[in-house]
Write a protein that holds these residues in place. Structure first.
Motif, short mmCIF file in Angstrom:
data_model
loop_
_atom_site.label_atom_id
_atom_site.label_comp_id
_atom_site.label_asym_id
_atom_site.label_seq_id
_atom_site.Cartn_x
_atom_site.Cartn_y
_atom_site.Cartn_z
N ALA A 168 32.41 50.79 1.19
CA ALA A 168 31.62 50.67 2.71
C ALA A 168 30.93 52.03 3.08
O ALA A 168 31.25 52.89 2.49
CB ALA A 168 32.87 50.39 3.63
N THR A 169 29.86 51.80 3.57
CA THR A 169 29.10 52.98 4.30
C THR A 169 29.50 53.10 5.55
O THR A 169 29.59 54.47 6.07
CB THR A 169 27.83 52.68 4.05
N ARG A 170 30.14 51.94 6.19
CA ARG A 170 30.51 52.31 7.60
C ARG A 170 31.55 51.19 8.08
O ARG A 170 31.21 50.09 7.46
CB ARG A 170 29.33 52.21 8.51
N VAL A 171 32.36 51.66 8.57
CA VAL A 171 33.43 50.49 9.19
C VAL A 171 33.35 50.65 10.78
O VAL A 171 33.41 51.79 11.32
CB VAL A 171 34.89 50.91 8.87
N VAL A 172 33.33 49.74 11.46
CA VAL A 172 33.16 49.41 13.14
C VAL A 172 34.32 49.11 13.39
O VAL A 172 34.68 47.77 12.80
CB VAL A 172 31.75 48.92 13.46
N VAL A 173 34.81 49.30 14.78
CA VAL A 173 36.21 48.67 15.10
C VAL A 173 35.85 48.63 16.48
O VAL A 173 35.26 49.37 17.14
CB VAL A 173 37.39 49.50 14.79
N ILE A 174 35.84 47.32 17.26
CA ILE A 174 35.95 47.23 18.54
C ILE A 174 37.32 46.60 18.95
O ILE A 174 37.85 45.88 18.60
CB ILE A 174 34.89 46.41 19.19
N SER A 175 38.11 47.17 20.16
CA SER A 175 39.06 46.89 20.59
C SER A 175 38.97 46.34 22.10
O SER A 175 39.08 47.30 23.04
CB SER A 175 40.16 47.98 20.57
N PRO A 176 38.71 45.23 22.24
CA PRO A 176 38.47 44.84 23.75
C PRO A 176 39.89 44.82 24.66
O PRO A 176 39.24 44.93 25.88
CB PRO A 176 37.97 43.07 23.64
N ASP A 177 40.85 45.11 24.17
CA ASP A 177 41.97 45.11 24.95
C ASP A 177 42.36 46.38 25.45
O ASP A 177 43.34 46.62 26.11
CB ASP A 177 43.23 44.58 24.16
N HIS A 178 41.54 47.69 25.02
CA HIS A 178 41.84 48.79 25.44
C HIS A 178 40.79 49.47 26.05
O HIS A 178 39.54 49.13 25.88
CB HIS A 178 42.15 49.67 24.03
N GLN A 179 41.25 50.41 27.16
CA GLN A 179 40.40 51.09 27.90
C GLN A 179 40.19 52.44 27.21
O GLN A 179 40.97 52.67 25.97
CB GLN A 179 41.17 51.63 29.07
N MET A 180 39.03 53.14 27.18
CA MET A 180 38.75 54.29 26.30
C MET A 180 39.74 55.43 26.24
O MET A 180 40.16 55.68 25.10
CB MET A 180 37.44 55.22 27.24
N GLU A 181 40.36 55.83 27.20
CA GLU A 181 41.38 56.90 27.01
C GLU A 181 42.65 56.27 26.22
O GLU A 181 43.19 56.93 25.43
CB GLU A 181 42.15 57.28 28.38
N GLU A 182 43.05 55.08 26.41
CA GLU A 182 43.96 54.37 25.77
C GLU A 182 43.69 54.12 24.03
O GLU A 182 44.39 54.58 23.41
CB GLU A 182 44.49 53.20 26.09
N PHE A 183 42.31 53.83 24.05
CA PHE A 183 41.96 53.60 22.80
C PHE A 183 41.74 54.88 21.89
O PHE A 183 42.37 55.08 20.68
CB PHE A 183 40.61 53.11 22.57
N LEU A 184 41.50 56.24 22.70
CA LEU A 184 41.36 57.40 21.95
C LEU A 184 42.89 57.75 21.69
O LEU A 184 43.07 58.31 20.60
CB LEU A 184 40.93 58.53 23.02
N ALA A 185 43.88 57.46 22.36
CA ALA A 185 45.44 57.78 22.16
C ALA A 185 45.64 57.10 20.66
O ALA A 185 46.53 57.73 19.93
CB ALA A 185 46.19 57.58 23.10
N VAL A 186 45.35 55.96 20.77
CA VAL A 186 45.80 55.09 19.56
C VAL A 186 44.96 55.82 18.26
O VAL A 186 45.68 55.82 17.10
CB VAL A 186 45.46 53.37 19.59
N VAL A 187 43.88 56.06 18.29
CA VAL A 187 43.09 56.52 17.26
C VAL A 187 43.81 57.86 16.78
O VAL A 187 43.84 57.99 15.77
CB VAL A 187 41.61 56.68 17.52
#
Length: 287
Positions: A168-187
Motif C-alpha cells: 500500500a502507498t496509502r490506507v484510508v479509514v473513515i469511522s462514521p460512528d465517532h466524533q473527532m475527539e473520540e476518534f483521536l483517542a482511539v487512534v
C-alpha cells in the motif's frame, strides 16, 4: 479567452498582460481541500487569479494533497496550471509532468508498505469503519462506499481480506460512528508507531509509509528544482499539513488557514484568513 478578458471577468484589470518573469522563483505548495478549494468544491475567482498570476510570473505553483493522483489531476485543469511535480497521497506518491502520458503525468516516486498489521489493528478497535487501500499503481480497493472525489475512478469494492494482499502507498479509514475527539483517542490507543498517520477531516485517518508525509516529498521536489529553503511557501489547513508547515516555516513560510485546528495553527509561521474569506488569495498576493 484572452488574458484581458479573463482578468476583467475576475475583477483584476491591473493583471492584463503577462508580467516579466522573475529571476528567483518561489516553490509554492498548496493543499487542496479547505485551502485552495471550498468544502462545496468551488474555487474562488480571487484564488484562481492569484494562482494564474504567480504561475505566469515563473513561480513553481504546485499541489501537495492527501488526495489520490486520480482525484488530484482534475484540479489542475480547473486551476489552469501544469506544475513540474505533484505531491499526492500525503507524500507517498509524487507525479512528474510528462506530455507523453495520456494524463500528462507519470509516477516519479512511490513509497509503499505492508498494510496487514495496521489494518487488522484498526479493524479490532473501530467497529463499522470503512477502509480503503491505494496500491503502487494507484488502484484503490475499498470495503464500503467513500465520499465522492476522494479516491478516484480506478477503484473497486472488495472484502476486507483482499485489502491485505497488496503493498500500500496509502490506507484510508473513515469511522462514521465517532466524533473527532473520540476518534483521536482511539487512534492514540492503537499506537501506530511503524507507519506515519495524519487525521484529515472529521473521523478520517490517512496512513502512509513510515516517515513519509507531504514534507518529505516536497523536500525531494525542492532539491530537484534547486529552489532555496528560504523561498518556500506552503499553505494548508489540516493535521496532515503539520509536517509540511513545519518544514516550510523553518526558513520560508508555512501558512495555516484561519479555520485550521489549533494544533495546525500552533506549528504555522503565519496564519491567514479562513478559506471562506479567501485566505489563500491573501497569502499569494504577498508574492
Amino acid at each position: 479567452m484572452t488574458d484581458s478578458t479573463r482578468a476583467a471577468e475576475l475583477g483584476n484589470p491591473e493583471r492584463v498582460g503577462s508580467p516579466d518573469l522573475i529571476d528567483a522563483p518561489w516553490l509554492v505548495a498548496l493543499d487542496i481541500d479547505g485551502t485552495t478549494m471550498h468544502e462545496d468544491g468551488t474555487i474562488s475567482d480571487h484564488v484562481l487569479a492569484e494562482i494564474d498570476r504567480l504561475d505566469r510570473a515563473g513561480h513553481e505553483v504546485m499541489l501537495a494533497t492527501g488526495r489520490s493522483a486520480a482525484a488530484t489531476l482534475p484540479v489542475l485543469t480547473r486551476l489552469g496550471i501544469t506544475p513540474r511535480y505533484l505531491v499526492c497521497s500525503n507524500g507517498a506518491v509524487t507525479l512528474a509532468h510528462d506530455p507523453s502520458e495520456p494524463s500528462g503525468y507519470r509516477r516519479e516516486w512511490t513509497e509503499s508498505f505492508d498494510p496487514t498489521d495496521v489494518l487488522t489493528t484498526m479493524r479490532s478497535h473501530l467497529d463499522n469503519a470503512r477502509f480503503a487501500v491505494e496500491d503502487e499503481q494507484g488502484h484503490y480497493r475499498f470495503t464500503e462506499v467513500f465520499p465522492d472525489d476522494t479516491i478516484g475512478d480506478d477503484s473497486e469494492r472488495v472484502d476486507f481480506e483482499e485489502l491485505l494482499v497488496h503493498p500500500a502507498t496509502r490506507v484510508v479509514v473513515i469511522s462514521p460512528d465517532h466524533q473527532m475527539e473520540e476518534f483521536l483517542a482511539v487512534v492514540d490507543r492503537m499506537g501506530l508507531h511503524r507507519v506515519s498517520y495524519a487525521i484529515g477531516w472529521t473521523a478520517w485517518l490517512d496512513i502512509a509509509p513510515d516517515g513519509v508525509n507531504k514534507s518529505t516529498a516536497l523536500e525531494r521536489v525542492r532539491l530537484e528544482l534547486d529552489i532555496p529553503r528560504s523561498r518556500i511557501l506552503a499553505v494548508g489547513d489540516g493535521r496532515n499539513d503539520i509536517d509540511m508547515l513545519l518544514w516550510a516555516g523553518q526558513e520560508g513560510r508555512g501558512v495555516a488557514m484561519g479555520q485550521s485546528p489549533d494544533d495546525v495553527i500552533a506549528v504555522a509561521s503565519e496564519i491567514t484568513a479562513p478559506v471562506q474569506g479567501d485566505g489563500l488569495a491573501q497569502v499569494l498576493a504577498t508574492l
